[in-house]
Scaffold this motif. Sequence first.
Motif, PDB file in Angstrom:
ATOM      1  N   LEU A  34      -7.453  -2.555  -2.683  1.00  0.00           N
ATOM      2  CA  LEU A  34      -6.065  -2.007  -2.900  1.00  0.00           C
ATOM      3  C   LEU A  34      -5.673  -1.032  -1.840  1.00  0.00           C
ATOM      4  O   LEU A  34      -4.669  -1.189  -1.435  1.00  0.00           O
ATOM      5  N   SER A  42       7.916   3.152   0.282  1.00  0.00           N
ATOM      6  CA  SER A  42       7.051   2.270  -0.209  1.00  0.00           C
ATOM      7  C   SER A  42       7.201   1.867  -1.676  1.00  0.00           C
ATOM      8  O   SER A  42       7.544   0.725  -2.090  1.00  0.00           O
ATOM      9  N   ILE A  43       7.174   2.766  -2.525  1.00  0.00           N
ATOM     10  CA  ILE A  43       7.287   2.551  -3.804  1.00  0.00           C
ATOM     11  C   ILE A  43       8.747   2.176  -4.262  1.00  0.00           C
ATOM     12  O   ILE A  43       8.748   1.417  -5.192  1.00  0.00           O
ATOM     13  N   HIS A  49      11.970  -1.868  -3.093  1.00  0.00           N
ATOM     14  CA  HIS A  49      12.698  -2.853  -3.866  1.00  0.00           C
ATOM     15  C   HIS A  49      13.684  -2.652  -4.602  1.00  0.00           C
ATOM     16  O   HIS A  49      14.254  -3.372  -5.570  1.00  0.00           O
ATOM     17  N   VAL A 103      -6.270  -9.213  -9.049  1.00  0.00           N
ATOM     18  CA  VAL A 103      -6.091  -8.307  -9.661  1.00  0.00           C
ATOM     19  C   VAL A 103      -5.277  -6.937  -8.626  1.00  0.00           C
ATOM     20  O   VAL A 103      -3.985  -6.375  -9.196  1.00  0.00           O
ATOM     21  N   VAL A 104      -5.817  -7.070  -7.673  1.00  0.00           N
ATOM     22  CA  VAL A 104      -4.987  -6.040  -6.469  1.00  0.00           C
ATOM     23  C   VAL A 104      -3.791  -6.516  -6.041  1.00  0.00           C
ATOM     24  O   VAL A 104      -2.828  -5.789  -6.079  1.00  0.00           O
ATOM     25  N   ASP A 105      -3.348  -7.694  -6.061  1.00  0.00           N
ATOM     26  CA  ASP A 105      -2.107  -8.539  -5.736  1.00  0.00           C
ATOM     27  C   ASP A 105      -1.115  -7.992  -6.906  1.00  0.00           C
ATOM     28  O   ASP A 105       0.016  -7.612  -6.726  1.00  0.00           O
ATOM     29  N   ILE A 162      -1.538  -5.393  -9.102  1.00  0.00           N
ATOM     30  CA  ILE A 162      -1.123  -4.030  -9.053  1.00  0.00           C
ATOM     31  C   ILE A 162      -0.182  -3.570  -8.015  1.00  0.00           C
ATOM     32  O   ILE A 162       0.682  -2.662  -8.257  1.00  0.00           O
ATOM     33  N   LEU A 163      -0.510  -4.195  -6.792  1.00  0.00           N
ATOM     34  CA  LEU A 163       0.312  -4.103  -5.743  1.00  0.00           C
ATOM     35  C   LEU A 163       1.960  -4.535  -6.055  1.00  0.00           C
ATOM     36  O   LEU A 163       2.800  -3.362  -5.760  1.00  0.00           O
ATOM     37  N   SER A 165       3.434  -1.729  -8.292  1.00  0.00           N
ATOM     38  CA  SER A 165       3.462  -0.544  -7.643  1.00  0.00           C
ATOM     39  C   SER A 165       4.783  -0.409  -6.798  1.00  0.00           C
ATOM     40  O   SER A 165       5.522   0.484  -6.907  1.00  0.00           O
ATOM     41  N   ILE A 166       4.943  -1.747  -6.266  1.00  0.00           N
ATOM     42  CA  ILE A 166       5.975  -1.473  -5.069  1.00  0.00           C
ATOM     43  C   ILE A 166       7.470  -1.591  -5.703  1.00  0.00           C
ATOM     44  O   ILE A 166       8.465  -1.137  -5.387  1.00  0.00           O
TER      45      ILE A 166
END
Lengths: 327, 327
Positions: free
Chosen positions: A275, A318-319, A322, B310-312, B314-315, B318-319
Amino acid sequence: MTDSATTTRPPLSERVLQGDPRAIARAISLIEDEAAEGAELVRRIFPRTGGAYLVGVTGAPGAGKSTLVDRLITELRARGRSVGVVAVDPTSPFSGGAILGDRVRMQAHFADADVFIRSMATRGHLGGLARATGEAALVLDAAGKDIVIIETVGVGQDEIDIIRTADISIVTLVPGTGDEVQALKAGIMEIADIFVVNKADREGADRTVASVEALLSLETFAGGRWRPPIVKTEATTGKGTKELVDALERFRVHMAPVQGERRRARAEWRVRELLADRFVQHVSDHVLAAGEFDRLLDRIAARETDPYTVVDGILRRSIQLHQGPDA
Amino acid sequence: MTDSATTTRPPLSERVLQGDPRAIARAISLIEDEAAEGAELVRRIFPRTGGAYLVGVTGAPGAGKSTLVDRLITELRARGRSVGVVAVDPTSPFSGGAILGDRVRMQAHFADADVFIRSMATRGHLGGLARATGEAALVLDAAGKDIVIIETVGVGQDEIDIIRTADISIVTLVPGTGDEVQALKAGIMEIADIFVVNKADREGADRTVASVEALLSLETFAGGRWRPPIVKTEATTGKGTKELVDALERFRVHMAPVQGERRRARAEWRVRELLADRFVQHVSDHVLAAGEFDRLLDRIAARETDPYTVVDGILRRSIQLHQGPDA
């Protein structure tokens, strides 16, 4: 063999799952290079992992880990297990030792298709080696190896994390330097499931054993808690290897009911690593303008701003990246 | 002294900048605890850092680094420099050695207000120690120490990163174990600006020097490139300490024109670390629902999903977190 034959080959992940040594080597190289195919490969093979038993072997440089691991391979093979080894070999670019070391070590098991040994060299990249090591172990696991040994110089935090999340951690000490207590204190005491006093023919071996015993005696091992045994080995002659594998098997049986917890810790470590890595990559690819990171670093170096303020700013952008046009 | 007096005291950052030892100790503790006040403190003092010269001292456990650093302090003090030390002491919780070690070491310089020594113990937290060490060095820098020594067991990647980004890296080797070449290969060869062969009264000291010379002879040091000198020391008697500090001063002069590059690398490392850390914290606080991370780990452990997927996920969340309601 030829280029045209390549196109009709099954995909790399399939060949890894079939245990093809060249596919394994290629897969680990992709992981080392941090190629996108490496990530895709791990994703594909992951459902087929979990079968291997992960053995972490650590100790200070010069503790004789490589020779010990070679002896372990021989003993495990004698017991009918296939073995994969990932050696974290932080060799200097000066000596090119990682590749040379692999060649020398592979020779002993050259004719044995059930042994695969691979060294991973350090990278400059933050956390990259630790993650690559874990993923290389996944490849060997998916390739059907019964035992996967991760051998590392276990003094750094990342390296300790790798070993800690293996199914079993073997800590190798070497007597006769007068420095064994130092080594013991180097953060690896609490991760040991088995202590090996290697080069046990050296003067001071019994003193080393006594030092470890003294430290262990400060702990209580009540309620069926595993007490790490101390195994004396002479890796150069093979003495003690059998006892070491016996201790390993005893630990495996003892811990079987709680093995899941350790594997869960491993999964957690992996997800956090990944992550963090992916986010930093995302920021660099999609959030920051070309040259912006360099300019921010210049401003930090000039003390016009500080790392916390810079990171807060990047994080905020970053957050919200979009968000709608009126952001 | 009393609680009521506390309220009228200047803020911690001010007291750190004034060099108050208790404020320095408190500040480093906040950083160690990863408290929000720690981050705020670093932000406040950061504009006043950059004055100190950062000296990294590394080597395998048992190389005698602590004694060597004590000798360095004495010599630097004799030359009129104030000194701060951050010792990365990955001591086992079994022995409680970090605190004990501090007490023993502080005694030698107890009456000297211009010396501050602090050990940092390892944490389980990913990357936490390396960052805390760098920030503790910032505190000592801001507190006006001329020289800040970072002493660490330099075998792990994080630890190598710490040392690499100091203004100068001193790599300590110890002869007589027959293992010096191993230690040399342990990823620390290329980071050395000065080699110290400590315990030089031991048998094999000249062989160790010859090994390092042989490795250095493989490199070219043309165009004014610094060739790391090899200094023999006996930290227990103090022999060689003067020569070591002389070498350090020569390096400092030699590198003055390019020191900025190294400091920039340090800033980059710090920002990347911090960015990764803060993002993982953000995810855990604001992106994932209570218990969700645990459930994801369970699913990975059960091989129902994989870390990359999982990381994809969450990422992506998050974004897009602050996106409109139709997201």
